[in-house]
Design a protein around this motif. Structure first.
Motif, short mmCIF file in Angstrom:
data_model
loop_
_atom_site.label_atom_id
_atom_site.label_comp_id
_atom_site.label_asym_id
_atom_site.label_seq_id
_atom_site.Cartn_x
_atom_site.Cartn_y
_atom_site.Cartn_z
N TYR A 8 38.92 34.91 51.56
CA TYR A 8 39.23 36.13 50.65
C TYR A 8 39.15 37.47 51.58
O TYR A 8 38.28 37.44 52.41
CB TYR A 8 38.21 36.25 49.50
CG TYR A 8 38.36 34.84 48.78
CD1 TYR A 8 39.11 34.68 47.91
CD2 TYR A 8 37.30 33.94 48.84
CE1 TYR A 8 39.60 33.79 47.12
CE2 TYR A 8 37.45 32.75 48.24
CZ TYR A 8 38.46 32.67 47.26
OH TYR A 8 38.64 31.34 46.60
N ALA A 9 40.09 38.25 51.34
CA ALA A 9 40.24 39.46 51.97
C ALA A 9 39.36 40.54 51.46
O ALA A 9 38.82 40.44 50.29
CB ALA A 9 41.62 40.29 51.99
N PRO A 10 38.60 41.37 52.24
CA PRO A 10 37.60 42.39 51.88
C PRO A 10 38.26 43.30 50.74
O PRO A 10 37.31 43.55 49.64
CB PRO A 10 37.54 43.48 53.15
CG PRO A 10 37.87 42.60 54.29
CD PRO A 10 38.88 41.64 53.75
N HIS A 11 39.51 43.32 50.25
CA HIS A 11 39.95 44.53 48.95
C HIS A 11 39.84 43.60 48.08
O HIS A 11 40.02 44.13 46.91
CB HIS A 11 41.40 44.91 49.53
CG HIS A 11 42.28 43.86 49.65
ND1 HIS A 11 42.59 43.26 50.88
CD2 HIS A 11 43.06 43.52 48.70
CE1 HIS A 11 43.58 42.46 50.42
NE2 HIS A 11 44.24 42.71 49.28
N GLU A 12 39.95 42.16 48.22
CA GLU A 12 39.96 41.39 46.80
C GLU A 12 38.55 41.50 46.06
O GLU A 12 37.54 41.43 46.48
CB GLU A 12 40.11 39.87 47.26
CG GLU A 12 41.53 39.64 47.92
CD GLU A 12 41.76 38.07 48.09
OE1 GLU A 12 41.80 37.20 47.11
OE2 GLU A 12 41.87 37.77 49.00
N ILE A 13 38.73 41.70 44.57
CA ILE A 13 37.84 41.83 43.88
C ILE A 13 37.10 40.52 43.12
O ILE A 13 38.44 39.85 42.91
CB ILE A 13 38.17 42.70 42.63
CG1 ILE A 13 38.59 44.16 43.32
CG2 ILE A 13 36.84 43.18 41.86
CD1 ILE A 13 39.08 45.16 42.26
N PRO A 14 35.85 40.41 43.38
CA PRO A 14 35.45 39.05 42.68
C PRO A 14 35.25 38.80 41.15
O PRO A 14 35.54 40.13 40.78
CB PRO A 14 33.98 38.93 43.33
CG PRO A 14 33.65 40.07 43.34
CD PRO A 14 34.84 41.03 43.68
N GLN A 15 35.59 37.81 40.58
CA GLN A 15 35.25 37.47 39.20
C GLN A 15 34.22 37.98 38.86
O GLN A 15 33.95 38.53 37.56
CB GLN A 15 35.67 36.07 38.63
CG GLN A 15 37.15 35.55 39.10
CD GLN A 15 37.22 34.20 39.03
OE1 GLN A 15 36.62 33.59 39.77
NE2 GLN A 15 37.79 33.74 37.86
N ALA A 16 33.15 37.87 39.49
CA ALA A 16 31.65 38.18 38.93
C ALA A 16 30.82 38.39 40.45
O ALA A 16 31.19 37.80 41.41
CB ALA A 16 31.13 37.05 38.31
N HIS A 17 29.82 38.92 40.34
CA HIS A 17 29.07 39.22 41.15
C HIS A 17 27.39 39.32 40.93
O HIS A 17 27.45 40.02 39.73
CB HIS A 17 29.37 40.19 42.44
CG HIS A 17 29.44 41.50 41.90
ND1 HIS A 17 29.00 42.76 42.78
CD2 HIS A 17 29.65 42.15 40.51
CE1 HIS A 17 29.18 43.81 42.14
NE2 HIS A 17 29.62 43.31 40.88
#
Length: 176
Positions: A8-17
């Motif tokens: 995953y690239a740094p700009h990708e937003i996770p579904q949850a954290h």
């Protein structure tokens, strides 16, 4: 090699954290306290960051709050077994008195399963590619896996214990 590889690239937003805390005491024979940061991508929880150390309860709270603020992560799950349950009270106390808002502190528990059986199941899940370990965490993960002895009750396993909670928390708290 069987484990998932981070893609995953740094700009990708996770579904949850969320953060997971495995608190411990300050004594010479105490385990380290572990503070883990988990991100979920494509439905898979990834142990993304880990902070280990001997922290007082107050230092544990500060370290978790700092990590949560730096990562813009509002959800903090605290292993709530025995005395550790009191940390939830102290988190609420500290943020209220400091005027900090935006956090939600929640308990997590082993639900009667032994720590070693949960860790063994977690290690199996890493091999089955249902959970991931980020390359930054991999040195701690490998060291603790290598030294883990399921026949012993006392292992240095904070990274593994936090990882063991990662999937269960995601499944139980998707709505958050």
């Amino acid at each position: 090699e069987k484990m998932l590889q981070w893609k995953y690239a740094p700009h990708e937003i996770p579904q949850a954290h969320y953060l997971i805390l495995d608190p411990s005491g300050e004594g010479e024979d105490s385990d380290d306290t572990g503070i883990g940061y988990v991100q979920v991508y494509d439905g898979v929880p990834w142990l993304r960051k880990i902070k280990l150390g001997r922290f007082s309860p107050l230092k544990t709270i500060y370290e978790a709050l700092i990590m949560g603020m730096e990562l813009d992560c509002p959800f903090v799950f605290v292993e709530s077994v025995a005395y550790q349950k009191s940390l939830l009270f102290w988190f609420d106390f500290v943020v209220k008195h400091a005027g900090i808002t935006g956090f939600q502190f929640l308990p997590c528990s082993p639900k009667g399963a032994s720590k070693n059986s949960r860790i063994i199941a977690y290690l199996r899940e890493t091999q089955e590619r249902n959970v991931g370990v980020h390359p930054d965490v991999m040195p701690d993960f490998i060291l603790q896996t290598y030294k883990f002895d399921p026949a012993k009750r006392k292992n240095k396993d904070e990274c593994l214990d936090i990882g063991a909670y990662s999937q269960e928390i995601y499944v139980e708290h998707k709505e958050l």
